[in-house]
Design a protein around this motif. Sequence first.
Motif, PDB file in Angstrom:
ATOM      1  N   PRO A 152       0.702  -1.289   0.010  1.00  0.00           N
ATOM      2  CA  PRO A 152       0.093   0.122   0.072  1.00  0.00           C
ATOM      3  C   PRO A 152       0.815   1.263   0.106  1.00  0.00           C
ATOM      4  O   PRO A 152       1.992   1.254   0.527  1.00  0.00           O
ATOM      5  CB  PRO A 152      -0.761  -0.252   1.269  1.00  0.00           C
ATOM      6  CG  PRO A 152      -0.657  -1.536   1.757  1.00  0.00           C
ATOM      7  CD  PRO A 152       0.766  -2.057   1.162  1.00  0.00           C
ATOM      8  N   GLY A 153       0.465   2.189  -0.659  1.00  0.00           N
ATOM      9  CA  GLY A 153       1.170   3.369  -0.853  1.00  0.00           C
ATOM     10  C   GLY A 153       1.371   4.012   0.609  1.00  0.00           C
ATOM     11  O   GLY A 153       2.464   4.775   0.706  1.00  0.00           O
ATOM     12  N   TRP A 154       0.568   4.085   1.577  1.00  0.00           N
ATOM     13  CA  TRP A 154       0.800   4.541   2.945  1.00  0.00           C
ATOM     14  C   TRP A 154       1.937   4.263   3.514  1.00  0.00           C
ATOM     15  O   TRP A 154       2.433   5.108   4.435  1.00  0.00           O
ATOM     16  CB  TRP A 154      -0.415   4.456   3.701  1.00  0.00           C
ATOM     17  CG  TRP A 154      -1.036   3.141   3.850  1.00  0.00           C
ATOM     18  CD1 TRP A 154      -1.858   2.491   3.210  1.00  0.00           C
ATOM     19  CD2 TRP A 154      -0.553   2.168   4.849  1.00  0.00           C
ATOM     20  NE1 TRP A 154      -2.010   1.193   3.644  1.00  0.00           N
ATOM     21  CE2 TRP A 154      -1.244   1.146   4.614  1.00  0.00           C
ATOM     22  CE3 TRP A 154       0.416   2.237   5.826  1.00  0.00           C
ATOM     23  CZ2 TRP A 154      -1.084  -0.029   5.578  1.00  0.00           C
ATOM     24  CZ3 TRP A 154       0.889   1.206   6.471  1.00  0.00           C
ATOM     25  CH2 TRP A 154       0.027   0.149   6.330  1.00  0.00           C
ATOM     26  N   THR A 155       2.328   2.941   3.120  1.00  0.00           N
ATOM     27  CA  THR A 155       3.560   2.538   4.019  1.00  0.00           C
ATOM     28  C   THR A 155       4.946   3.441   3.745  1.00  0.00           C
ATOM     29  O   THR A 155       5.633   3.342   4.530  1.00  0.00           O
ATOM     30  CB  THR A 155       3.869   0.959   3.405  1.00  0.00           C
ATOM     31  OG1 THR A 155       3.842   0.992   2.250  1.00  0.00           O
ATOM     32  CG2 THR A 155       2.513  -0.023   3.950  1.00  0.00           C
ATOM     33  N   PHE A 156       5.016   3.959   2.261  1.00  0.00           N
ATOM     34  CA  PHE A 156       6.225   4.766   2.038  1.00  0.00           C
ATOM     35  C   PHE A 156       6.159   6.028   2.968  1.00  0.00           C
ATOM     36  O   PHE A 156       7.389   6.791   3.004  1.00  0.00           O
ATOM     37  CB  PHE A 156       6.214   4.707   0.769  1.00  0.00           C
ATOM     38  CG  PHE A 156       6.225   3.549   0.023  1.00  0.00           C
ATOM     39  CD1 PHE A 156       7.479   2.918  -0.086  1.00  0.00           C
ATOM     40  CD2 PHE A 156       5.132   2.933  -0.623  1.00  0.00           C
ATOM     41  CE1 PHE A 156       7.536   1.597  -0.899  1.00  0.00           C
ATOM     42  CE2 PHE A 156       5.402   1.789  -1.245  1.00  0.00           C
ATOM     43  CZ  PHE A 156       6.545   1.127  -1.228  1.00  0.00           C
ATOM     44  N   VAL A 157       5.171   6.442   3.469  1.00  0.00           N
ATOM     45  CA  VAL A 157       5.069   7.631   4.193  1.00  0.00           C
ATOM     46  C   VAL A 157       5.050   7.312   5.696  1.00  0.00           C
ATOM     47  O   VAL A 157       5.532   8.164   6.299  1.00  0.00           O
ATOM     48  CB  VAL A 157       3.578   8.562   3.858  1.00  0.00           C
ATOM     49  CG1 VAL A 157       3.491   9.638   4.621  1.00  0.00           C
ATOM     50  CG2 VAL A 157       3.625   8.628   2.267  1.00  0.00           C
ATOM     51  N   LEU A 158       4.543   6.234   6.265  1.00  0.00           N
ATOM     52  CA  LEU A 158       4.341   6.119   7.473  1.00  0.00           C
ATOM     53  C   LEU A 158       5.710   5.128   8.027  1.00  0.00           C
ATOM     54  O   LEU A 158       5.549   4.859   9.249  1.00  0.00           O
ATOM     55  CB  LEU A 158       3.168   5.456   7.736  1.00  0.00           C
ATOM     56  CG  LEU A 158       1.997   6.444   7.440  1.00  0.00           C
ATOM     57  CD1 LEU A 158       0.438   5.789   7.644  1.00  0.00           C
ATOM     58  CD2 LEU A 158       2.109   7.842   8.051  1.00  0.00           C
ATOM     59  N   ASP A 159       6.236   4.614   7.192  1.00  0.00           N
ATOM     60  CA  ASP A 159       7.036   3.423   7.833  1.00  0.00           C
ATOM     61  C   ASP A 159       8.403   3.807   8.558  1.00  0.00           C
ATOM     62  O   ASP A 159       8.603   4.851   8.477  1.00  0.00           O
ATOM     63  CB  ASP A 159       7.643   2.295   6.787  1.00  0.00           C
ATOM     64  CG  ASP A 159       8.683   2.871   5.889  1.00  0.00           C
ATOM     65  OD1 ASP A 159       9.189   3.899   6.260  1.00  0.00           O
ATOM     66  OD2 ASP A 159       8.800   2.274   4.718  1.00  0.00           O
ATOM     67  N   GLU A 160       8.925   3.108   9.355  1.00  0.00           N
ATOM     68  CA  GLU A 160      10.100   3.517  10.187  1.00  0.00           C
ATOM     69  C   GLU A 160      11.338   4.220   9.233  1.00  0.00           C
ATOM     70  O   GLU A 160      12.128   4.990   9.865  1.00  0.00           O
ATOM     71  CB  GLU A 160      10.640   2.338  10.964  1.00  0.00           C
ATOM     72  CG  GLU A 160      11.365   1.117  10.069  1.00  0.00           C
ATOM     73  CD  GLU A 160      11.824   0.086  10.914  1.00  0.00           C
ATOM     74  OE1 GLU A 160      12.426   0.377  11.796  1.00  0.00           O
ATOM     75  OE2 GLU A 160      11.305  -1.252  10.435  1.00  0.00           O
ATOM     76  N   TYR A 161      11.351   4.050   8.005  1.00  0.00           N
ATOM     77  CA  TYR A 161      12.472   4.574   7.366  1.00  0.00           C
ATOM     78  C   TYR A 161      12.141   6.012   6.562  1.00  0.00           C
ATOM     79  O   TYR A 161      12.776   6.675   6.014  1.00  0.00           O
ATOM     80  CB  TYR A 161      13.020   3.506   6.317  1.00  0.00           C
ATOM     81  CG  TYR A 161      13.303   2.308   6.592  1.00  0.00           C
ATOM     82  CD1 TYR A 161      14.445   2.094   7.395  1.00  0.00           C
ATOM     83  CD2 TYR A 161      12.640   1.110   6.648  1.00  0.00           C
ATOM     84  CE1 TYR A 161      14.961   1.064   7.918  1.00  0.00           C
ATOM     85  CE2 TYR A 161      13.023  -0.050   7.153  1.00  0.00           C
ATOM     86  CZ  TYR A 161      14.354  -0.039   7.903  1.00  0.00           C
ATOM     87  OH  TYR A 161      14.641  -1.625   8.336  1.00  0.00           O
ATOM     88  N   ALA A 162      10.673   6.452   6.866  1.00  0.00           N
ATOM     89  CA  ALA A 162      10.222   7.457   6.066  1.00  0.00           C
ATOM     90  C   ALA A 162      10.907   8.683   6.276  1.00  0.00           C
ATOM     91  O   ALA A 162      11.379   9.695   5.459  1.00  0.00           O
ATOM     92  CB  ALA A 162       8.888   7.542   6.174  1.00  0.00           C
ATOM     93  N   LYS A 163      11.280   8.910   7.595  1.00  0.00           N
ATOM     94  CA  LYS A 163      11.767  10.131   8.210  1.00  0.00           C
ATOM     95  C   LYS A 163      13.211  10.252   7.453  1.00  0.00           C
ATOM     96  O   LYS A 163      13.714  11.624   7.178  1.00  0.00           O
ATOM     97  CB  LYS A 163      11.944  10.374   9.741  1.00  0.00           C
ATOM     98  CG  LYS A 163      10.451  10.548  10.300  1.00  0.00           C
ATOM     99  CD  LYS A 163      10.949  10.945  11.749  1.00  0.00           C
ATOM    100  CE  LYS A 163       9.527  11.059  12.383  1.00  0.00           C
ATOM    101  NZ  LYS A 163       9.516  11.230  13.520  1.00  0.00           N
ATOM    102  N   GLU A 164      13.775   9.286   7.354  1.00  0.00           N
ATOM    103  CA  GLU A 164      15.363   9.470   6.772  1.00  0.00           C
ATOM    104  C   GLU A 164      15.295   9.528   5.427  1.00  0.00           C
ATOM    105  O   GLU A 164      15.881  10.432   4.784  1.00  0.00           O
ATOM    106  CB  GLU A 164      16.206   7.969   7.267  1.00  0.00           C
ATOM    107  CG  GLU A 164      17.320   8.165   6.637  1.00  0.00           C
ATOM    108  CD  GLU A 164      18.472   9.025   6.998  1.00  0.00           C
ATOM    109  OE1 GLU A 164      19.328   9.708   6.250  1.00  0.00           O
ATOM    110  OE2 GLU A 164      18.043   9.704   8.101  1.00  0.00           O
TER     111      GLU A 164
END
Length: 468
Positions: free
Chosen positions: A9-21
């Motif tokens: 799902p597209g939301w995973t790329f915004v909310l996963d643990e690596y998104a901030k980096e």
Amino acid sequence: MQTDDEGYPGWTFVLDEYAKEDYKNLLNDERWNRLQTNALLDKANYFKKVKESEDEFFKTAKTALKANTKAPNLYQQIKTHNPYLSKQQQDYSISLKINDSTNAAYHVHLPKNYNPKKKYAALLFLHGGVRFSQLAEYQIPQKNLGGWNRFYTKYAALNEVILVFPTANKTYNWMTSDDGFFMIPKIVQQLKTALNIDDNKVFISGHSNGATGSFSYLMKQPTPFAGFYGFNTHPKVYTGGTFIENILNRSFINFSTDQDYYYPPNANDTLTKVMNNINADYKDYRYNGFPHWFPEFDESEPAYKILFTALTKSPRKPFPQKITWEFDDNRYGNIDWLSNIKLDTLATRKREHKQLNFKIEKELKYNKQDSLVFVNVDKQAFDFPRKSGKITASYEENTFTIQTSCIGSLSITISPEMINLKKKVKVYINDKLYFNQKIKYDPQFMLNNFIKTKDRSQIWVNVINLKI
């Protein structure tokens, strides 16, 4: 948000643990905040649909099994129990509660045109790399059915086998920790509440750490399963003793390679000799020229043909006439019609109660040039950190004959397919008569056991509890 090409799902790329980096240059943009808000809404909607799908998966017809039913009738009702309904999907993500704060998910892939009136074989695949894996919140078909698992998918379809893909991590897994060892039997019990699974055709396979997990269930908790398979296996129990003779209750097929750092070919050869010496149903198929990641190669396909051919021809025998069982943890004092076996660690071990082991003198290691070379080692194949108990048992013509070593008590669960309930049952333990009575149906015991296991083939109608 849409899914990407791999199905995530597209939301995973915004909310996963690596998104901030990954997106640190965008974090101060107000559009990022809007994207996060939309992603949270998409995530909530996604899991709502997953829950609706799971509810549909477990939906069954209403049936009543009651303990006040005449006992022989209840036995037949359990045996023919079929509350199953058609499924709307071929693939499901199913949640699994680990404890009050931890959940995981497993993927179920059904044969095309699944028919709830027909019984199906099921194969659970255990992945490798448990020390570096994460428990999945949800499962997607694209992650499990392609790539290294493509031949499972192909031959499961040809043979109409249900595929199941659990997940594990460093804490909760099937190899290095007993905290997660309950997961696979629990998944089997859950599946049987929703799907028309043939109780005598449930199998485990795996690669690397997953293959070691498959071997561990064979050694510690084989009752719900018919057979075990492993690709590039390290055949050892990591949480206790490896009691090789336990294989005599089931079977194992290993697919090994000659360039495997995980377990050397010479050790596999020695293990095969040990298995042959005890007349175990064990086979090792060697594929030369391939490394540890053998399933990645197209040349691995013949191994899957062997696996699925064996799977279709090797059902479980629910009431074996002979059992051999050794264990060092009371949690695993259960095997088919022997249950609740308890250790007596103060007892003297019998002379014939010996532990099988062998020495490993060479292993394959990668050197500084990244070449695989043999190195000399001096270690035992198996560890035995705790005192074990051993039991051999058999039955014939209403008589059970049992020999024990370092065992304090045990229970014998009874099926009318094992004995004649109209005659007395005799139990001899270490050449002494411990029991000589008739056994009656106990409807409540029968029903409680079925609720616990959902097993329609291995049905117990009563139990004999014995203290040695």
